[in-house]
Write an enzyme that holds these catalytic residues in place. Structure first.
Site, mmCIF file in Angstrom:
data_model
loop_
_atom_site.group_PDB
_atom_site.id
_atom_site.type_symbol
_atom_site.label_atom_id
_atom_site.label_comp_id
_atom_site.label_asym_id
_atom_site.label_seq_id
_atom_site.Cartn_x
_atom_site.Cartn_y
_atom_site.Cartn_z
ATOM 1 N N THR A 1 -5.176 -14.063 6.956
ATOM 2 C CA THR A 1 -5.750 -14.526 6.020
ATOM 3 C C THR A 1 -6.972 -13.342 5.603
ATOM 4 O OG1 THR A 1 -7.456 -14.480 8.832
ATOM 5 C CG2 THR A 1 -5.995 -16.232 7.745
ATOM 6 N N TYR A 2 -7.769 -14.209 4.514
ATOM 7 C CA TYR A 2 -8.708 -13.279 4.161
ATOM 8 C C TYR A 2 -9.328 -11.737 4.688
ATOM 9 C CZ TYR A 2 -12.442 -11.983 0.669
ATOM 10 O OH TYR A 2 -12.871 -10.862 -0.314
ATOM 11 N N MET A 3 -8.829 -10.871 4.149
ATOM 12 C CA MET A 3 -9.653 -9.167 5.535
ATOM 13 C C MET A 3 -11.010 -8.756 5.002
ATOM 14 S SD MET A 3 -7.707 -8.614 1.985
ATOM 15 C CE MET A 3 -8.689 -8.774 0.887
#
Length: 177
Positions: free
Chosen positions: A41-43
């Site tokens: 997922t978005y880091m």
């Protein structure tokens, strides 16, 4: 920031390298028959919040891999300790627990594999039971020398009784003082 800190401690990756590799994992990697898939997922988030479906998937994986004793009675949830955390996104995690690090290793560079494995293990461990250790401390008080100076000698130790989350993940400690 905790991912960056752990990547420095455990992988010896500078922050720029960590974020570059994480961006690759987020944007997608060709993993064979499935095609190009985003693996995490978005880091760029400090949020500790995780989707309920992802938590259920992690708990089911833990139950099937290690057994019921490794699954807490209720799902674990975490609160941010930072007043400036970016919480618009959920925590950094694998997009599916089914993609174990070893199952996709052949499709990843060494850097990608090592960072993905770190992220995957952190997610699994976050939903496991605590480890249990027996700790012992022994203090020996002694007086010695002609001045009668008093000394206390301390010895400590612990024995791991149940690994819990440590079966998957042990956080590295800073070695600098």
């Amino acid at each position: 920031s905790t991912l960056q800190q752990d990547a420095v401690r455990q992988l010896r990756y500078p922050v720029r390298r960590t974020m570059s590799v994480a961006q690759q994992l987020y944007e997608g990697i060709d993993i064979g028959a499935e095609g190009t898939e985003g693996l995490i997922t978005y880091m760029r988030t400090d949020s500790p919040q995780v989707d309920a479906g992802a938590i259920s998937e992690a708990r089911a994986y833990i139950r099937s891999r290690w057994g019921e004793q490794y699954v807490p009675a209720s799902p674990r949830s975490y609160k941010t300790r930072s007043k400036v955390a970016q919480e618009a996104h959920e925590a950094i995690r694998p997009t599916t627990m089914a993609r174990t690090p070893d199952s996709i290793r052949g499709h990843l560079s060494n850097d990608q594999f090592r960072l993905y494995e770190l992220i995957w293990k952190r997610m699994v461990a976050s939903q496991m039971t605590d480890s249990i250790s027996d700790a012992t401390t022994v203090d020996i008080d002694a007086t010695g020398g002609p001045s009668g100076t008093s000394y206390t000698l301390r010895a400590t130790g612990s024995v791991l009784k149940f690994p819990g989350f440590r079966a998957v993940y042990v956080e590295a400690r800073d070695t600098t003082s």
